[in-house]
Motif scaffolding. Structure first.
Motif, PDB file in Angstrom:
ATOM      1  N   MET A   1      45.263  11.931  34.570  1.00  0.00           N
ATOM      2  CA  MET A   1      44.789  11.633  33.230  1.00  0.00           C
ATOM      3  C   MET A   1      43.744  12.660  32.819  1.00  0.00           C
ATOM      4  SD  MET A   1      46.581   8.919  32.618  1.00  0.00           S
ATOM      5  CE  MET A   1      45.876   8.235  31.130  1.00  0.00           C
ATOM      6  N   ASN A   2      43.650  12.886  31.537  1.00  0.00           N
ATOM      7  CA  ASN A   2      42.644  13.786  30.985  1.00  0.00           C
ATOM      8  C   ASN A   2      41.512  12.956  30.384  1.00  0.00           C
ATOM      9  OD1 ASN A   2      43.934  16.398  31.398  1.00  0.00           O
ATOM     10  ND2 ASN A   2      45.472  15.652  29.948  1.00  0.00           N
ATOM     11  N   PHE A   3      40.351  13.030  31.003  1.00  0.00           N
ATOM     12  CA  PHE A   3      39.180  12.315  30.521  1.00  0.00           C
ATOM     13  C   PHE A   3      38.259  13.283  29.793  1.00  0.00           C
ATOM     14  CE2 PHE A   3      40.589   9.460  33.824  1.00  0.00           C
ATOM     15  CZ  PHE A   3      40.263   8.200  33.348  1.00  0.00           C
ATOM     16  N   LEU A   4      37.799  12.865  28.632  1.00  0.00           N
ATOM     17  CA  LEU A   4      36.770  13.609  27.918  1.00  0.00           C
ATOM     18  C   LEU A   4      35.461  12.843  28.064  1.00  0.00           C
ATOM     19  CD1 LEU A   4      35.752  15.824  25.937  1.00  0.00           C
ATOM     20  CD2 LEU A   4      36.382  14.263  24.071  1.00  0.00           C
ATOM     21  N   ILE A   5      34.473  13.492  28.627  1.00  0.00           N
ATOM     22  CA  ILE A   5      33.165  12.872  28.797  1.00  0.00           C
ATOM     23  C   ILE A   5      32.179  13.567  27.870  1.00  0.00           C
ATOM     24  CG2 ILE A   5      31.275  12.432  30.399  1.00  0.00           C
ATOM     25  CD1 ILE A   5      33.286  12.242  32.636  1.00  0.00           C
ATOM     26  N   VAL A   6      31.529  12.786  27.030  1.00  0.00           N
ATOM     27  CA  VAL A   6      30.571  13.323  26.073  1.00  0.00           C
ATOM     28  C   VAL A   6      29.165  13.096  26.629  1.00  0.00           C
ATOM     29  CG1 VAL A   6      29.738  13.287  23.694  1.00  0.00           C
ATOM     30  CG2 VAL A   6      32.151  12.804  24.201  1.00  0.00           C
ATOM     31  N   GLY A   7      28.526  14.189  27.024  1.00  0.00           N
ATOM     32  CA  GLY A   7      27.192  14.130  27.602  1.00  0.00           C
ATOM     33  C   GLY A   7      27.203  14.513  29.070  1.00  0.00           C
ATOM     34  N   ALA A   8      26.406  15.529  29.423  1.00  0.00           N
ATOM     35  CA  ALA A   8      26.340  16.013  30.801  1.00  0.00           C
ATOM     36  C   ALA A   8      25.071  15.543  31.492  1.00  0.00           C
ATOM     37  CB  ALA A   8      26.423  17.538  30.833  1.00  0.00           C
TER      38      ALA A   8
ATOM     39  N   MET B   1      38.508  16.247  19.272  1.00  0.00           N
ATOM     40  CA  MET B   1      38.567  16.404  20.736  1.00  0.00           C
ATOM     41  C   MET B   1      39.136  15.148  21.386  1.00  0.00           C
ATOM     42  SD  MET B   1      34.803  17.993  21.547  1.00  0.00           S
ATOM     43  CE  MET B   1      34.198  19.515  20.795  1.00  0.00           C
ATOM     44  N   ALA B   2      38.726  14.000  20.874  1.00  0.00           N
ATOM     45  CA  ALA B   2      39.147  12.740  21.475  1.00  0.00           C
ATOM     46  C   ALA B   2      40.655  12.556  21.404  1.00  0.00           C
ATOM     47  CB  ALA B   2      38.437  11.576  20.792  1.00  0.00           C
ATOM     48  N   LYS B   3      41.289  13.123  20.382  1.00  0.00           N
ATOM     49  CA  LYS B   3      42.734  12.971  20.225  1.00  0.00           C
ATOM     50  C   LYS B   3      43.494  13.671  21.342  1.00  0.00           C
ATOM     51  CE  LYS B   3      42.368  12.686  15.167  1.00  0.00           C
ATOM     52  NZ  LYS B   3      42.720  13.318  13.872  1.00  0.00           N
ATOM     53  N   ARG B   4      42.844  14.654  21.985  1.00  0.00           N
ATOM     54  CA  ARG B   4      43.517  15.405  23.047  1.00  0.00           C
ATOM     55  C   ARG B   4      43.231  14.809  24.431  1.00  0.00           C
ATOM     56  NH1 ARG B   4      41.368  19.615  19.740  1.00  0.00           N
ATOM     57  NH2 ARG B   4      39.735  20.104  21.273  1.00  0.00           N
ATOM     58  N   ALA B   5      42.493  13.711  24.478  1.00  0.00           N
ATOM     59  CA  ALA B   5      42.147  13.091  25.753  1.00  0.00           C
ATOM     60  C   ALA B   5      42.841  11.741  25.892  1.00  0.00           C
ATOM     61  CB  ALA B   5      40.636  12.910  25.847  1.00  0.00           C
ATOM     62  N   ASP B   6      43.077  11.342  27.137  1.00  0.00           N
ATOM     63  CA  ASP B   6      43.646  10.032  27.396  1.00  0.00           C
ATOM     64  C   ASP B   6      42.593   8.932  27.285  1.00  0.00           C
ATOM     65  OD1 ASP B   6      46.375  10.854  28.079  1.00  0.00           O
ATOM     66  OD2 ASP B   6      45.440  11.782  29.831  1.00  0.00           O
TER      67      ASP B   6
ATOM     68  N   ALA C   1      30.213  -4.839  18.391  1.00  0.00           N
ATOM     69  CA  ALA C   1      31.511  -5.371  17.980  1.00  0.00           C
ATOM     70  C   ALA C   1      32.496  -4.234  17.704  1.00  0.00           C
ATOM     71  CB  ALA C   1      31.347  -6.254  16.751  1.00  0.00           C
ATOM     72  N   LEU C   2      32.013  -3.171  17.053  1.00  0.00           N
ATOM     73  CA  LEU C   2      32.869  -2.003  16.820  1.00  0.00           C
ATOM     74  C   LEU C   2      33.273  -1.361  18.142  1.00  0.00           C
ATOM     75  CD1 LEU C   2      31.144  -0.204  13.790  1.00  0.00           C
ATOM     76  CD2 LEU C   2      33.192  -1.649  13.761  1.00  0.00           C
ATOM     77  N   ALA C   3      32.317  -1.247  19.064  1.00  0.00           N
ATOM     78  CA  ALA C   3      32.602  -0.622  20.357  1.00  0.00           C
ATOM     79  C   ALA C   3      33.635  -1.424  21.143  1.00  0.00           C
ATOM     80  CB  ALA C   3      31.313  -0.481  21.162  1.00  0.00           C
ATOM     81  N   GLU C   4      33.524  -2.754  21.065  1.00  0.00           N
ATOM     82  CA  GLU C   4      34.454  -3.613  21.777  1.00  0.00           C
ATOM     83  C   GLU C   4      35.885  -3.420  21.275  1.00  0.00           C
ATOM     84  OE1 GLU C   4      35.459  -6.393  24.680  1.00  0.00           O
ATOM     85  OE2 GLU C   4      33.495  -5.470  24.293  1.00  0.00           O
ATOM     86  N   ALA C   5      36.014  -3.069  20.004  1.00  0.00           N
ATOM     87  CA  ALA C   5      37.344  -2.887  19.407  1.00  0.00           C
ATOM     88  C   ALA C   5      37.936  -1.515  19.698  1.00  0.00           C
ATOM     89  CB  ALA C   5      37.263  -3.112  17.893  1.00  0.00           C
ATOM     90  N   GLU C   6      37.149  -0.596  20.254  1.00  0.00           N
ATOM     91  CA  GLU C   6      37.618   0.754  20.557  1.00  0.00           C
ATOM     92  C   GLU C   6      38.283   0.759  21.934  1.00  0.00           C
ATOM     93  OE1 GLU C   6      37.347   3.932  18.951  1.00  0.00           O
ATOM     94  OE2 GLU C   6      36.967   2.723  17.158  1.00  0.00           O
ATOM     95  N   ASP C   7      39.588   0.811  21.962  1.00  0.00           N
ATOM     96  CA  ASP C   7      40.319   0.702  23.229  1.00  0.00           C
ATOM     97  C   ASP C   7      40.216   1.976  24.074  1.00  0.00           C
ATOM     98  OD1 ASP C   7      42.214  -0.648  25.051  1.00  0.00           O
ATOM     99  OD2 ASP C   7      43.549   0.974  24.429  1.00  0.00           O
ATOM    100  N   GLY C   8      40.106   3.123  23.449  1.00  0.00           N
ATOM    101  CA  GLY C   8      40.170   4.386  24.188  1.00  0.00           C
ATOM    102  C   GLY C   8      38.828   4.978  24.552  1.00  0.00           C
ATOM    103  N   VAL C   9      37.751   4.186  24.475  1.00  0.00           N
ATOM    104  CA  VAL C   9      36.406   4.713  24.715  1.00  0.00           C
ATOM    105  C   VAL C   9      35.621   3.756  25.595  1.00  0.00           C
ATOM    106  CG1 VAL C   9      34.277   5.591  23.658  1.00  0.00           C
ATOM    107  CG2 VAL C   9      36.441   5.741  22.407  1.00  0.00           C
ATOM    108  N   SER C  10      34.877   4.318  26.550  1.00  0.00           N
ATOM    109  CA  SER C  10      33.902   3.548  27.331  1.00  0.00           C
ATOM    110  C   SER C  10      32.516   4.042  26.959  1.00  0.00           C
ATOM    111  CB  SER C  10      34.130   3.738  28.834  1.00  0.00           C
ATOM    112  OG  SER C  10      35.380   3.242  29.238  1.00  0.00           O
ATOM    113  N   PHE C  11      31.649   3.121  26.568  1.00  0.00           N
ATOM    114  CA  PHE C  11      30.289   3.464  26.162  1.00  0.00           C
ATOM    115  C   PHE C  11      29.349   3.225  27.339  1.00  0.00           C
ATOM    116  CE2 PHE C  11      32.629   2.494  22.356  1.00  0.00           C
ATOM    117  CZ  PHE C  11      32.214   3.471  21.458  1.00  0.00           C
TER     118      PHE C  11
END
Length: 374
Positions: free
Chosen positions: A1-8, A221-226, A328-338
């Protein structure tokens, strides 16, 4: 899988390394020119001192697994945080301990005498269920110690009256009836010998991790990540569509000197007529090194603007209501982990940040699989 991580920073690095070890492909983007986020350390070219660029970070934990983890990527040397405070022309040790109490009141009390003295002559025992920071302090140490060490410092740090802050903030600060001036009680305490940036660079040193600095995130960028791991501000991911969550930020007035400027790493200034909250002297964070010159920061706290670096979430009533809407918005985002301090809008110590990052990974691997054994 291709993971995009925002923040180093710590969250992104720890999660990225674990996923890369499991065989996934990791791309990490960070808008800053360095890794390690607010833990970033670098050598001062003028003095050679290792500087905590965004303010001091001291590693302390009771979590043996986290302690072993960080020691796997850096050599940690012993460090004890011993904070001092200048009040009324005298210097005291913090947290408030038996030495502080005896010095402040001009006494020579033993532990049981000091405990009884605080409880019977200082603490406001009419407060049975403290609701605010001020009520907690008055019940905790009484008016005199509160005014000297907590009130002014808190007003400067948070930009509001202590009556507006929750009691829980003060519950993190100990009161000791012995001469122990070690600020933290945790079993494991130390500093990475070569700084936090070197440690994070070691965590990220993996063929499966591709790091891009000075690269702000775009939703393209997110569109190119799993899957996306987001450690930036929670509200920023949604374009601040519901408004901005409140933060405090810090300004640092950096100056250099010769010799030893203040004799300790951290000197607090609780008086309200002193505009800064503290002075930090960075060479004392690495006592195993020797330098002829020194680097110091005067630290000023203020409200965080759109272009500032967020440090501390405010989390008062208004912010908590807005946070609920963003959650609530974050919970609805299936492709993102906060994740992390900014992604979850919480004040997290470094060890808790790492623990939560490590704990997230098994769920991700269960969901996305393990291409190869670590």
């Amino acid at each position: 899988m291709n993971f995009l991580i925002v923040g180093a920073g710590l969250s992104g690095a720890v999660i990225g390394r674990a996923l890369a070890d499991a065989g996934h492909k990791i791309t990490i983007v960070d808008s800053r020119p360095h890794v390690a986020g607010n833990c970033h350390t670098e050598r001062c070219a003028e003095t050679g001192v290792l500087v905590h660029v965004y303010g001091p970070h001291i590693f302390h934990t009771d979590d043996a697994e986290v302690w072993d983890y960080v020691n796997g990527f850096a050599r940690f040397l012993p460090y004890r945080n011993r904070v001092k405070s200048t009040v009324g022309g005298s210097v005291y040790s913090l947290p408030v301990n038996l030495h502080t109490i005896n010095q402040f009141f001009g006494k020579t009390m033993r532990p049981d005498e000091a405990r009884a003295f605080i409880e019977t002559t200082q603490a406001d025992t009419t407060i049975t269920d403290p609701q605010s920071f001020e009520e907690q302090a008055l019940r905790f140490v009484g008016r005199d110690l509160y005014d000297a060490f907590f009130r002014g410092y808190t007003e400067k740090q948070w930009g509001c009256a202590p009556t507006e802050l929750p009691a829980s903030i003060l519950k993190r600060l100990p009161l000791r009836f012995n001469y122990d001036d070690n600020y933290f009680n945790h079993r494991f305490q130390g500093m990475p010998e070569q700084g936090y940036t070197a440690m994070v660079e070691a965590i990220l040193a993996h063929d499966g991790i591709d790091v891009h600095l000075e690269t702000p995130f775009t939703h393209e960028m997110a569109k190119r990540a799993d899957h996306v791991i987001w450690s930036g501000p929670l509200d920023a991911y949604f374009g601040y569509s519901l408004g901005r969550l409140g933060y405090r930020t810090l300004d640092f007035e950096r100056f250099t000197d010769t010799g030893d400027y203040q004799g300790c790493a951290v000197m607090n200034y609780g008086a309200r007529d002193v505009p800064y909250t503290r002075i930090t002297e960075h060479k004392h964070f690495a006592p195993w090194e020797s330098h002829d010159a020194t680097v110091c920061y005067r630290e000023y706290a203020r409200s965080c603007g759109p272009d500032d670096i967020p440090y501390y979430p405010i989390r008062l009533v208004e912010e908590k209501a807005l946070l609920g809407e963003y959650e609530a918005l974050a919970e609805a985002e299936d492709g993102v982990s906060f994740v992390g301090r900014l992604g979850t809008y919480r004040y997290l110590d470094m060890d808790v940040t790492i623990r939560e990052a490590l704990d997230l990974v098994p769920g991700l691997l269960q969901r996305f699989g393990t291409p190869k054994s670590p």
